[in-house]
Design a protein around this motif. Structure first.
Motif, PDB file in Angstrom:
ATOM      1  N   GLU A 258       0.693  -1.308   0.019  1.00 50.40           N
ATOM      2  CA  GLU A 258       0.251   0.197   0.034  1.00 50.40           C
ATOM      3  C   GLU A 258       0.761   1.132  -0.164  1.00 50.40           C
ATOM      4  O   GLU A 258       1.790   1.323   0.834  1.00 50.40           O
ATOM      5  CB  GLU A 258      -0.840   0.038   1.311  1.00 50.40           C
ATOM      6  N   LEU A 259       0.455   2.102  -0.760  1.00 45.25           N
ATOM      7  CA  LEU A 259       1.137   3.515  -0.869  1.00 45.25           C
ATOM      8  C   LEU A 259       0.326   4.524  -0.014  1.00 45.25           C
ATOM      9  O   LEU A 259      -0.984   4.316   0.066  1.00 45.25           O
ATOM     10  CB  LEU A 259       1.331   4.011  -2.435  1.00 45.25           C
ATOM     11  N   PRO A 267      -3.926   1.012  -2.126  1.00 42.30           N
ATOM     12  CA  PRO A 267      -3.385  -0.378  -2.420  1.00 42.30           C
ATOM     13  C   PRO A 267      -2.932  -0.795  -3.293  1.00 42.30           C
ATOM     14  O   PRO A 267      -3.457  -0.250  -4.575  1.00 42.30           O
ATOM     15  CB  PRO A 267      -4.994  -1.004  -2.071  1.00 42.30           C
ATOM     16  N   ILE A 268      -2.052  -1.546  -3.455  1.00 44.92           N
ATOM     17  CA  ILE A 268      -1.145  -1.788  -4.621  1.00 44.92           C
ATOM     18  C   ILE A 268      -1.478  -3.467  -4.976  1.00 44.92           C
ATOM     19  O   ILE A 268      -1.732  -4.164  -4.435  1.00 44.92           O
ATOM     20  CB  ILE A 268       0.300  -1.827  -4.594  1.00 44.92           C
ATOM     21  N   TYR A 269      -2.152  -3.239  -6.449  1.00 45.81           N
ATOM     22  CA  TYR A 269      -2.155  -4.702  -7.324  1.00 45.81           C
ATOM     23  C   TYR A 269      -1.173  -5.022  -8.375  1.00 45.81           C
ATOM     24  O   TYR A 269      -0.576  -3.777  -8.946  1.00 45.81           O
ATOM     25  CB  TYR A 269      -3.497  -4.653  -7.531  1.00 45.81           C
ATOM     26  N   VAL A 275       2.038  -5.231 -15.005  1.00 48.22           N
ATOM     27  CA  VAL A 275       1.733  -3.829 -14.744  1.00 48.22           C
ATOM     28  C   VAL A 275       1.385  -3.523 -13.406  1.00 48.22           C
ATOM     29  O   VAL A 275       0.484  -4.371 -12.832  1.00 48.22           O
ATOM     30  CB  VAL A 275       0.612  -3.333 -15.784  1.00 48.22           C
ATOM     31  N   THR A 276       1.745  -2.432 -12.738  1.00 46.83           N
ATOM     32  CA  THR A 276       1.569  -2.314 -11.221  1.00 46.83           C
ATOM     33  C   THR A 276       0.360  -1.166 -11.219  1.00 46.83           C
ATOM     34  O   THR A 276       0.338  -0.238 -11.906  1.00 46.83           O
ATOM     35  CB  THR A 276       2.730  -1.586 -10.398  1.00 46.83           C
ATOM     36  N   ILE A 277      -0.739  -1.696 -10.364  1.00 47.92           N
ATOM     37  CA  ILE A 277      -1.913  -0.804 -10.162  1.00 47.92           C
ATOM     38  C   ILE A 277      -2.226  -0.419  -8.886  1.00 47.92           C
ATOM     39  O   ILE A 277      -2.193  -1.088  -8.100  1.00 47.92           O
ATOM     40  CB  ILE A 277      -3.107  -1.736 -10.852  1.00 47.92           C
ATOM     41  N   GLY A 278      -2.289   0.874  -8.818  1.00 46.08           N
ATOM     42  CA  GLY A 278      -2.608   1.425  -7.424  1.00 46.08           C
ATOM     43  C   GLY A 278      -4.251   1.957  -7.418  1.00 46.08           C
ATOM     44  O   GLY A 278      -4.787   2.367  -8.484  1.00 46.08           O
ATOM     45  N   VAL A 299       3.673   4.126 -10.020  1.00 44.62           N
ATOM     46  CA  VAL A 299       2.425   4.397  -9.494  1.00 44.62           C
ATOM     47  C   VAL A 299       2.156   5.871  -8.551  1.00 44.62           C
ATOM     48  O   VAL A 299       1.420   6.659  -8.667  1.00 44.62           O
ATOM     49  CB  VAL A 299       1.828   3.175  -8.978  1.00 44.62           C
ATOM     50  N   ARG A 300       3.423   5.774  -7.788  1.00 40.93           N
ATOM     51  CA  ARG A 300       3.197   6.985  -6.893  1.00 40.93           C
ATOM     52  C   ARG A 300       3.512   8.289  -7.626  1.00 40.93           C
ATOM     53  O   ARG A 300       2.692   9.294  -7.058  1.00 40.93           O
ATOM     54  CB  ARG A 300       4.709   6.532  -5.997  1.00 40.93           C
ATOM     55  N   GLU A 301       4.144   8.266  -8.693  1.00 41.02           N
ATOM     56  CA  GLU A 301       4.430   9.488  -9.490  1.00 41.02           C
ATOM     57  C   GLU A 301       3.039   9.848 -10.258  1.00 41.02           C
ATOM     58  O   GLU A 301       2.936  10.993 -10.202  1.00 41.02           O
ATOM     59  CB  GLU A 301       5.658   9.155 -10.555  1.00 41.02           C
ATOM     60  N   GLN A 302       2.459   8.711 -10.575  1.00 40.77           N
ATOM     61  CA  GLN A 302       1.027   9.294 -11.210  1.00 40.77           C
ATOM     62  C   GLN A 302       0.100   9.535 -10.076  1.00 40.77           C
ATOM     63  O   GLN A 302      -0.589  10.450 -10.577  1.00 40.77           O
ATOM     64  CB  GLN A 302       0.430   8.043 -11.889  1.00 40.77           C
ATOM     65  N   ALA A 303       0.302   9.095  -9.271  1.00 43.37           N
ATOM     66  CA  ALA A 303      -0.925   9.503  -8.071  1.00 43.37           C
ATOM     67  C   ALA A 303      -0.475  10.769  -7.621  1.00 43.37           C
ATOM     68  O   ALA A 303      -1.433  11.755  -7.429  1.00 43.37           O
ATOM     69  CB  ALA A 303      -0.819   8.522  -6.898  1.00 43.37           C
TER      70      ALA A 303
END
Lengths: 314, 446
Positions: A258-259, A267-269, A275-278, A299-303
């Motif tokens: 989880e981020l 939560p991360i999948y 592909v990593t999915i948040g 994912v962190r950057e995108q979020a």
């Protein structure tokens, strides 16, 4: 004048009380739809009074006599047809009670206004924003930020009824000319989900939720080919219905990671293709938005970028 | 059916042949009471009269172009404005303008409010001819008043869709009664620009640039129509409601321009005048055609498809560009002048969009920018004037048209009578200003 032939057929299905007739409409003069349509004729009761209503692309007319239905359908079809086209989408403002048809011609999306400007752009999102600004300015939608928002609906190609997007594919923010925002719909037959991108309808076969990422990949690739996307993870599936998310979730690997970005837990999948999915749960709307990346940092950057744009945690 | 029509035409042809015989006989000897000079006098005045009528007919062209390029909810308003700028303009030009523009044109004239200015001079026809009254002041008035109305009606397109009707009446009165006649007197009235060597054959600058820059002032002081520009600065198309009407209007203007330019030779008889008339006519057509072609090509580059509104404005641009020099440039130069005008008009339209100035029909690009080009082209393609004189004239007419009308528009804005209210604009000026609807069958109740 459109050459339209309408015949009414008794509906013998389970919904025959609310939809007593199906209008079979033939029109050969439309360049983007048809020629056959099946438009439901709905019945409603007010006391002892029974009325029939038909709806085409969000515009509705009613009559007390079922014999008038073909005439109503012709009027509606004539009213929404522009340049030989039935709208692909409509924008709806519920409180104001206004519906604006949106047409697509080649690469462009067009929203005409009665006696006013024509909003025209390659992106639906830009047209929506500009039309919304205009309607706020002329007070059709009231003061900006306080009243109506435009909701987008698709127009089913067979029934001409409005269909709600099951999620969106977005590359924000819309103030930039090359951004992208496309509603995704489930086809009437139920076998596909689809969105319009790069001048064409893009489809993915429904496959236990995996279709979300398949369609995302398909649209991302055509946008990259068009030079409108460099990183395919900049395009994100947004506002998935709960049911849609649950199906997709079942196909993902939950690592328990989880981020936390700007105070929001994500939560991360991991998808089957790595592909990593948040997940951002928008519980107030019962919708679920995804951030995609090559790894957890992506994912962190995108979020972080999206939250900054939306002013979350600022 | 065709045979029947042909038979009906036989008496008409016979009459024409007889008339030609009479004229040719008169050229050899005096016929009845008409001398050769008298016939030449009549022909010159008749041609001038026809040219004046053609230029007046341009009002119809402007009305159709402007209404066609605008929303259907403003059609009556635009047509009405075109009707009234002629009506008010002609009256004031008769009462004031003509005397201002041509001081001392008729012997014994009384200057401003000199009604005798446009009367047929006293004395016999012979004295009129000998006195150099060619054309007759009455005919010349008809011709010149049409020019004045043209200058006024150019503005109409630039201010369409949001100007109050009364404001339009006021500026029309000021423009046709004062601004245009004073400007015209500097050249055509034998004023200081004429003495400077400035040349403007039929009014690229005096009529068109003046009107175009006045229109620009109007567009700036009024502001854009609601919805024309987005918050990010980009522009939305405001589609015209009737391109058929706009196209017919441009064709009418093209035909009218054969009165505007060839008529400006002011004579038809005599070898020099006859040659000038036909050269002017051919140059007028060539520039119009290359203007339309160039603008069409530009539209291909800009929007990827040939756009008729670009091409229509291109044709008008070519016509405006050749108006200053149609009598003095070669046919091949006319082709180039029109071609360049077709590019300039598109560039000027793009420039206005960038500057967020809303000129619904492109009045400034067509008449203002291409009017300046016509003035400069005169120096570049002929030897009738120097570049310095033409540049001076260009600056003067642009500044005069813009500056004077800016004062008028600013004053009306300050008085709150320039622009209609937002509600009225959205409702349409047909209904709000005139209580009428041009297309009632298109109005729905929902």
């Amino acid at each position: 004048m459109l050459d339209i032939t309408t015949t009414l057929e008794q509906n013998n299905g389970a919904d025959r009380l609310s939809i007593p007739f199906i209008a079979h409409v033939e029109c050969n003069q439309l360049v983007n739809r048809g020629p056959h349509f099946q438009i439901p004729v709905r019945a409603s009761y007010t006391g002892m009074k029974k009325t029939y209503s038909v709806e085409v692309s969000g515009f509705r007319l009613t009559t007390e006599h079922v014999n008038n239905v073909p005439t109503l359908i012709e009027r509606l079809m004539e009213g929404v047809t522009r340049l030989g086209r039935i709208p692909h989408y409509v924008f709806i403002a519920r409180d104001a009670g206004v519906v604006y048809p949106v047409y697509t011609i080649d690469d462009e999306v067009l929203a005409p206004t009665p006696y006013g400007p024509l909003f025209q752009h390659i992106e639906l999102a830009v047209v929506r924003k500009r039309l919304g600004d205009y309607l706020h300015d002329i007070k059709v939608l009231g003061a900006k930020g306080r009243t109506d928002k435009f909701h987008v609906r698709g127009v089913d190609r067979h029934t001409l009824q409005l269909v709600r997007p099951i999620f969106y594919l977005k590359k924000r923010d819309v103030t930039k000319e090359d951004d992208f925002w496309a509603p995704v719909f489930r086809s009437k037959e139920g076998g596909h989900i689809y969105a319009y991108a790069a001048s064409d309808r893009r489809e993915a076969v429904i496959d236990s939720g995996k279709e979300v990422l398949v369609l995302h990949n398909l649209v991302a690739n055509v946008l990259k080919d068009d030079g409108r996307l460099t990183n395919k993870f900049d395009l994100r599936p947004d506002r998935l219905f709960a049911e849609m998310w649950e199906q997709l979730k079942a196909t993902l690997i939950d690592n328990g990671d989880e981020l936390t970005v700007s105070g929001v837990s994500i939560p991360i999948y991991t998808a089957a293709d790595g592909v990593t999915i948040g997940l951002e749960a928008r519980l107030d709307e019962e919708r679920y938005s995804l951030f995609l990346g090559g790894d957890i940092d992506g994912v962190r950057e995108q979020a972080a970028a999206d939250f900054a744009r939306r002013g979350i945690g600022v | 059916m065709k045979m029947l029509k042909a038979k009906r035409l036989i008496p008409l042809f016979a009459a024409l042949v007889l008339l030609m015989g009479v004229v040719s006989t008169a050229s050899a000897q005096e016929y009845g009471t008409f001398s050769v000079d008298e016939i030449a006098f009549a022909i010159d005045n008749f041609v001038m009269f026809i040219c004046a009528v053609l230029v007046l007919f341009m009002q119809a062209g402007f009305a159709l172009v402007e209404s066609g390029f605008n929303s259907g909810k403003n059609t009556i308003n635009i047509l009405f404005k075109n009707l009234m700028d002629l009506s008010i303009g002609a009256t004031l030009y008769y009462l004031i303008g003509y005397g201002l523009m041509y001081p001392g044109f008729a012997e014994g004239s009384a200057g401003i409010l000199g009604f005798g200015q446009v009367g047929i001079p006293d004395g016999t026809l012979a004295s009129a001819v000998e006195g150099g009254y060619l054309p007759l002041p009455q005919v010349d008035f008809l011709f010149q008043v049409a020019f004045a109305a043209t200058a006024a009606t150019i503005v109409s397109g630039a201010v369409a869709g949001r100007m109050q009707f009364r404001a339009y009446m006021i500026y029309t009165a000021v423009l046709t009664g004062l601004i245009y006649p004073i400007a015209g007197s500097w050249k055509w009235g034998g004023g200081w620009l004429d003495a400077l060597g400035f040349y403007d054959f039929a009014g690229s600058l005096i009529v068109h640039a003046l009107g175009g820059f006045a229109g620009l002032a109007g567009a700036i002081f009024l502001g854009a129509r609601i919805g024309r520009f987005n918050k990010d600065g980009s522009a939305n198309p405001m589609p015209g409601h009737n391109i058929t009407s706009a196209t017919l209007g441009v064709f009418i203007l093209l035909i009218g321009w054969f009165g505007f330019n060839p008529g400006s030779v002011l004579a038809m008889t005599g070898e020099g005048a006859t040659i000038a008339v036909v050269i002017t006519a051919v140059n007028t057509l060539l520039a119009a055609c290359t203007g339309a072609f160039a603008a069409m090509i530009c539209s291909l580059f800009i929007i990827g498809k040939p756009d008729i509104s670009f091409a229509l404005n291109g044709m008008l641009a070519g016509l405006v560009g050749i108006t200053a020099n149609a009598d003095s440039v070669s046919n091949s130069s006319a082709l180039i002048i029109g071609l360049v005008a077709g590019v300039i008009v598109v560039g000027a339209m793009v420039l206005l969009e960038k500057l967020r100035i809303d000129d619904p029909v492109g009045a400034w690009p067509v008449h203002g920018a291409c009017g300046i080009w016509g003035g400069i082209a005169t120096a570049l393609f002929s030897d009738v004037a120097t570049l310095g004189a033409q540049l001076t004239g260009s600056v003067v007419y642009a500044a005069w048209g813009f500056g004077t009308m800016a004062i008028v528009f600013a004053a009306m804005k300050a008085a709150g009578i320039l622009r209609v209210s937002e509600e009225e604009e959205l409702e349409g000026l047909d209904l709000s200003e005139h209580g009428a609807i041009n297309y009632p069958e298109f109005v729905s109740g929902d």
